[in-house]
Each structure stands twice: as C-alpha cells, then as structure tokens.
Design a protein around this motif. Structure first.
Motif, short mmCIF file in Angstrom:
data_model
loop_
_atom_site.label_atom_id
_atom_site.label_comp_id
_atom_site.label_asym_id
_atom_site.label_seq_id
_atom_site.Cartn_x
_atom_site.Cartn_y
_atom_site.Cartn_z
N ALA A 37 0.82 -1.21 0.00
CA ALA A 37 0.00 0.00 0.00
C ALA A 37 0.85 1.26 0.00
O ALA A 37 0.37 2.33 -0.39
N SER A 82 -5.98 2.15 1.81
CA SER A 82 -5.79 0.80 2.35
C SER A 82 -5.31 0.82 3.79
O SER A 82 -5.56 -0.13 4.56
N VAL A 242 -8.24 -5.38 1.86
CA VAL A 242 -7.08 -4.55 1.50
C VAL A 242 -6.52 -4.98 0.16
O VAL A 242 -6.16 -4.15 -0.69
#
Length: 296
Positions: A37, A82, A242
């Motif tokens: 992320a 995320s 996620v």
C-alpha cells in the motif's frame, strides 16, 4: 461452557480470557499489505511525474492528459486508503473505509470509462464539427466522472444514514483471540456499491475491445472478492478487503500506463509527431488505447 470473551483450555476444565487482536502493520500479513500500500502510491506518483514532465509530447497529449492526471491521483488516494483497514479500528475508520474510499475508487473507474468512451469516439469521428467531435472537445468526459461519482456518493449517503459501518468484536471466528474489526452495517449497500463498480467496468469492457485485458483484470478481482470475502474469517477478511483495491489499482496502473511509459522513457525517439504519423507506429498507438486524434 465459557463466556464469549473466554475460551476453554486444552483439558477443557478451565476458562481462559481471550486476547484482543486485529490486523496490525506489525503482523507478517499486515506488513506485506502495508508495504504494498506504500509502494504503489510511490510508483503511481512517479508515473504522474513522468506524465507531467512529458506533457507536451504527442503520446501524453493523445492520451488525454487531464483524464490521465485524474486517474493517477485517484489511484494514489485509493492505495493510501488501504491503511484505513490496518491497525485497531474505530468508528471513524470504519466509516472512512467505505464512504470516502468508495467515492475515490468510483472516480478511478469512471475516469477509465471516460477514457474508453473518448477512445471509441475518437476513432469514429473523422470530420471536425460533428456532434461527437464537439463531445470530445467539450467537458463531457469530466461531467461523466462527476455524475458517476455523485451516484456513488448518493449510495454512501444512504448507507451512512440507514445502517452505517461500526466497530465490532468477532468472538466466534477463532477460538482464542477476540478479533476487532469493522462491521459493514448493511450488506445490501456493500454489494450495491460493489455491483456499481463492476457495472462501470463491464460497460467499459463492452464499449472498447482493446480495453479487454484491463477490464478483465478488474472484473476478475472484484467478482472473486465476493466468494472469498464471504468464506473468509477474522484477519483474513480484512486482508481480502485490502488486497482487492490494491490489486485492481495495480491492474489499472499497469494495463493503462505501462505501455505508454515504455515508449516515453525507453523509446523516446518514437514519441515524435512525425513518427506517430507513420502507419506502423500509428497502429501500435491504437493498440495501446491512445486517443489518436489530430493534435492541435
């Protein structure tokens, strides 16, 4: 029998207190997701920098730099969202996981749809002054993004007003720990929002055959999300939430922009208007999904 916040020991003659846990950045799985992320926004920001630096070149102009900027910025924000799924959840993060993220991700998908429609119309328009030509030169693509995002914002507003997400403790998924995670509140609104994303992607897939790889990646990720999400438990459920936005964002970035960067950075001698007008290269730019219209 033990209380919900307890579990029996191995001999099943005594109750032990459960430990509260959640998907943290320090966990191995959380660390991998956090690095991904963080790495994707950095990569996307670099891609945005390349487009800004080469904004006066034919390939960037042919790919509608304004829509490309919107798409890249929305992908950066999507990846950063995320982090809302990692760490100890609370009421605010549970709401932010679905509401702002839903609108931002809709901006990314609707921008892809606008780029697809622009590509389709660009190859159909041959005479300046026609209605479709005026559509290309007007702010209609930006208006489409605004309308699609407004629809998603309405879904989120109804979701927030009727059954908003909230923090919940899952005491049944695993025997020992108490897993702190967000309850979506309304499963119907979750599936409605997800279905809206997939509908926009399928519309793009239907309109433009050259975009098939991009949309197949996106649709595959989110169609797979449903059975995996419903069958997973505990931290794995959060990890799936996620992973899917990160995977679809990476697919958008790779399928749309990677071929352009190849020509901009590694084959810069081709990024010249005179070379783009040659027939073989013109066909390659067509395959890349660029809007190959007369650059003024």
């Amino acid at each position: 029998m033990c209380a919900e916040d307890q579990y029996p020991n191995s001999d099943q003659d005594h109750c032990l207190s459960k430990v509260v846990t959640f998907l943290a950045c320090g966990d191995p799985l959380g660390m991998v997701l956090a690095c991904t992320a963080l790495g994707l926004p950095v990569l996307t920001a670099g891609a945005l920098g390349v487009f800004v630096k080469h904004r006066d070149t034919p390939i960037v102009k042919a790919n509608n730099w304004a829509l490309s900027y919107i798409l890249l910025i929305s992908l950066i924000l999507c990846c950063l969202c995320s982090f809302l799924f990692l760490g100890h959840p609370n009421t605010a993060t549970c709401i932010l996981q679905q509401m702002p993220f839903g609108v931002i991700f809709t901006v990314a998908i609707s921008t892809t749809l606008a780029k697809t429609i622009t590509v389709v119309l660009a190859f159909k328009v041959t005479t300046p002054g026609r209605t479709m030509w005026q559509w290309l030169l007007s702010g209609a693509p930006s208006a489409l993004i605004a309308i699609c995002s407004l629809i998603q914002g309405t879904f989120c507003a109804v979701w927030l007003g009727t059954s908003p997400p909230f923090m919940n403790i899952d005491a049944h998924s695993e025997p020992a720990p108490l897993i702190v995670m967000c309850n979506k509140g309304s499963a119907m609104m979750l599936y409605l929002s997800l279905g809206y994303w997939v509908s926009l992607a399928l519309l793009s897939f239907t309109l433009a055959f050259p975009a098939r790889n991009l949309m197949l990646v996106f649709c595959s990720v989110w169609i797979t999300f449903l059975p995996v999400y419903n069958s997973s438990k505990g931290k794995v459920t959060v990890a799936v939430e996620v992973f899917c936005p990160l995977a679809s964002s990476a697919g958008l970035l790779g399928c749309i922009f990677a071929p352009k960067y190849y020509h901009i950075l590694l084959r810069s001698e081709r990024n010249i208007l005179q070379r783009l007008r040659s027939k073989p290269l013109w066909g390659k730019i067509n395959i890349l999904g660029g809007v190959c219209v007369c650059i003024t």
